[in-house]
Design a protein around this motif. Sequence first.
Motif, PDB file in Angstrom:
ATOM      1  N   VAL A 179      39.501  39.556  36.127  1.00 22.75           N
ATOM      2  CA  VAL A 179      39.150  40.970  36.767  1.00 22.75           C
ATOM      3  C   VAL A 179      39.516  40.821  38.213  1.00 22.75           C
ATOM      4  O   VAL A 179      39.952  41.971  38.918  1.00 22.75           O
ATOM      5  N   SER A 180      39.187  39.840  38.989  1.00 25.00           N
ATOM      6  CA  SER A 180      39.441  39.560  40.456  1.00 25.00           C
ATOM      7  C   SER A 180      41.060  39.709  40.726  1.00 25.00           C
ATOM      8  O   SER A 180      41.596  40.173  41.580  1.00 25.00           O
ATOM      9  N   LEU A 181      41.899  38.830  40.030  1.00 19.27           N
ATOM     10  CA  LEU A 181      43.152  38.524  40.461  1.00 19.27           C
ATOM     11  C   LEU A 181      44.201  39.728  39.516  1.00 19.27           C
ATOM     12  O   LEU A 181      45.261  39.613  40.116  1.00 19.27           O
ATOM     13  N   ASP A 182      43.703  40.245  38.635  1.00 15.86           N
ATOM     14  CA  ASP A 182      44.775  41.301  37.876  1.00 15.86           C
ATOM     15  C   ASP A 182      44.646  42.521  38.295  1.00 15.86           C
ATOM     16  O   ASP A 182      43.383  43.001  38.263  1.00 15.86           O
ATOM     17  N   SER A 183      45.354  43.361  38.911  1.00 18.34           N
ATOM     18  CA  SER A 183      45.386  44.478  39.622  1.00 18.34           C
ATOM     19  C   SER A 183      45.124  45.534  38.298  1.00 18.34           C
ATOM     20  O   SER A 183      44.624  46.694  38.593  1.00 18.34           O
ATOM     21  N   TYR A 184      45.652  45.365  37.333  1.00 16.25           N
ATOM     22  CA  TYR A 184      45.448  46.201  36.101  1.00 16.25           C
ATOM     23  C   TYR A 184      44.114  46.530  35.726  1.00 16.25           C
ATOM     24  O   TYR A 184      43.580  47.572  35.195  1.00 16.25           O
ATOM     25  N   LEU A 185      43.253  45.393  36.123  1.00 12.39           N
ATOM     26  CA  LEU A 185      41.791  45.609  35.820  1.00 12.39           C
ATOM     27  C   LEU A 185      40.944  46.107  36.903  1.00 12.39           C
ATOM     28  O   LEU A 185      39.729  45.997  36.865  1.00 12.39           O
ATOM     29  N   HIS A 186      41.627  46.798  37.900  1.00  9.40           N
ATOM     30  CA  HIS A 186      40.791  47.189  39.071  1.00  9.40           C
ATOM     31  C   HIS A 186      40.267  48.522  38.897  1.00  9.40           C
ATOM     32  O   HIS A 186      40.741  49.398  39.506  1.00  9.40           O
ATOM     33  N   ILE A 187      39.663  48.672  37.706  1.00  5.44           N
ATOM     34  CA  ILE A 187      38.932  50.127  37.187  1.00  5.44           C
ATOM     35  C   ILE A 187      37.517  49.951  37.239  1.00  5.44           C
ATOM     36  O   ILE A 187      36.838  48.830  37.129  1.00  5.44           O
ATOM     37  N   PRO A 188      36.772  51.229  37.202  1.00  2.29           N
ATOM     38  CA  PRO A 188      35.327  50.943  37.115  1.00  2.29           C
ATOM     39  C   PRO A 188      34.601  50.256  35.699  1.00  2.29           C
ATOM     40  O   PRO A 188      33.854  49.338  36.044  1.00  2.29           O
ATOM     41  N   MET A 189      35.331  50.244  34.800  1.00  2.38           N
ATOM     42  CA  MET A 189      34.836  49.465  33.589  1.00  2.38           C
ATOM     43  C   MET A 189      34.672  48.201  33.658  1.00  2.38           C
ATOM     44  O   MET A 189      34.004  47.465  33.469  1.00  2.38           O
ATOM     45  N   TYR A 190      35.964  47.463  34.355  1.00  2.63           N
ATOM     46  CA  TYR A 190      35.890  46.134  34.500  1.00  2.63           C
ATOM     47  C   TYR A 190      35.209  45.783  35.811  1.00  2.63           C
ATOM     48  O   TYR A 190      34.890  44.787  35.872  1.00  2.63           O
ATOM     49  N   PHE A 191      34.962  46.608  36.847  1.00  2.00           N
ATOM     50  CA  PHE A 191      34.073  46.291  37.856  1.00  2.00           C
ATOM     51  C   PHE A 191      32.800  46.084  37.602  1.00  2.00           C
ATOM     52  O   PHE A 191      32.007  44.894  37.975  1.00  2.00           O
ATOM     53  N   PHE A 192      32.316  46.586  36.469  1.00  2.00           N
ATOM     54  CA  PHE A 192      30.828  46.558  35.901  1.00  2.00           C
ATOM     55  C   PHE A 192      30.842  45.311  35.065  1.00  2.00           C
ATOM     56  O   PHE A 192      29.985  44.359  34.984  1.00  2.00           O
ATOM     57  N   LEU A 193      32.055  45.022  34.237  1.00  2.00           N
ATOM     58  CA  LEU A 193      32.167  43.768  33.510  1.00  2.00           C
ATOM     59  C   LEU A 193      32.092  42.508  34.555  1.00  2.00           C
ATOM     60  O   LEU A 193      31.669  41.458  34.107  1.00  2.00           O
ATOM     61  N   PHE A 194      32.731  42.572  35.632  1.00  2.00           N
ATOM     62  CA  PHE A 194      32.610  41.609  36.562  1.00  2.00           C
ATOM     63  C   PHE A 194      31.331  41.228  36.944  1.00  2.00           C
ATOM     64  O   PHE A 194      30.849  40.230  37.052  1.00  2.00           O
ATOM     65  N   ASN A 195      30.414  42.137  37.372  1.00  2.00           N
ATOM     66  CA  ASN A 195      29.130  42.044  37.634  1.00  2.00           C
ATOM     67  C   ASN A 195      28.251  41.478  36.547  1.00  2.00           C
ATOM     68  O   ASN A 195      27.416  40.754  36.775  1.00  2.00           O
ATOM     69  N   LEU A 196      28.584  41.901  35.311  1.00  2.00           N
ATOM     70  CA  LEU A 196      27.745  41.765  34.190  1.00  2.00           C
ATOM     71  C   LEU A 196      28.308  39.939  33.842  1.00  2.00           C
ATOM     72  O   LEU A 196      27.166  39.148  33.600  1.00  2.00           O
ATOM     73  N   ALA A 197      29.287  39.519  33.979  1.00  2.00           N
ATOM     74  CA  ALA A 197      29.740  38.153  33.783  1.00  2.00           C
ATOM     75  C   ALA A 197      29.082  37.289  34.885  1.00  2.00           C
ATOM     76  O   ALA A 197      28.408  36.308  34.607  1.00  2.00           O
ATOM     77  N   LEU A 198      29.077  37.793  36.155  1.00  2.00           N
ATOM     78  CA  LEU A 198      28.333  37.087  37.195  1.00  2.00           C
ATOM     79  C   LEU A 198      26.703  36.858  36.900  1.00  2.00           C
ATOM     80  O   LEU A 198      26.291  35.790  37.332  1.00  2.00           O
ATOM     81  N   THR A 199      26.383  38.164  36.641  1.00  2.00           N
ATOM     82  CA  THR A 199      24.780  38.354  36.473  1.00  2.00           C
ATOM     83  C   THR A 199      24.426  37.425  35.190  1.00  2.00           C
ATOM     84  O   THR A 199      23.417  36.644  35.335  1.00  2.00           O
TER      85      THR A 199
END
Length: 295
Positions: A35-55
């Motif tokens: 999610v961090s490195l791929d610009s195609y994933l810089h959308i809200p859905m994957y922003f929340f997925l990023f936070n879920l994975a970190l949590t």
Amino acid sequence: MGLSEDAQLQPILLGLFLSIYLVTVLGNMLIILAVSLDSYLHIPMYFFLFNLALTDICFISTTVPKMIVDIQTHGRVISYVGCLTQMSLFIIFGCMDDMLLTVMAYDRFVAICHPLRYSIIMNPRLCAFLVLISSLVSIWESQLHNLIVLQFPYFKDRQISNFFCDPSQVLNLVCSNTFTKNIVIYIVGATSGFIPVLGIFLSYYKIISSILRTPSSGGRFKAFSTCGSHLSVVCLYYGTGFGVYLASTVSNSPRNNAVASVMYTVVIPMLNPFIYSLRNRDIKSALWRMQSRKF
């Protein structure tokens, strides 16, 4: 008290939980990197997925490393400060999981029911605000437990029938006032259970109603597929949670409850990255692009 007192099982438990922990951290770290490195994933859905994975990484790190050390050193003692810290972090990240799953359900609701206004509604400011609110609610819930526990600042030779400082068991140890304890349980249950489940239910009620009105079968399949991963995680997370709760009410064995709690504290954080990776084409494509760039 751990999961088992059998000396022959300790090496097996050590290898099992160490493997689960490493797989969980590695799997969620891959999602975070993708999610961090791929610009195609810089959308809200994957922003929340990023936070879920970190949590999920933080959530499993509050219990499993301590259990691995206890198995290795044959010691099951934790200090008062250590127990309070573990309990606080466990509540924070557990509640964060609940809140983020609810926020992700709302994100899918907007994407399917209001697709033309999606980018306007789910703007970066709102996404950051939703994550901030989730964090503040989680911290508030943790401090609510601490306010009760801190009234008894000293413990000695107290036994907890689990492999970590389970907040409910710690609350039973310190709170002789049944009314106060029930108030805390009801507030926490509403914050981390009833309200998130209600939000998810309402979101998917609107989603399903909108999908059923779609004329083409291809459009319905595409809409359902965008919710598949999230719905799988929700069913798995709350299904095991309610299963543990029902098991604890039916069975009076503390050891059985400890074994059952392994499901939502250890197994679910490990399964989340597999579900989102295997059922999500965007994540798989991003991981493939990362691998191609590396080579």
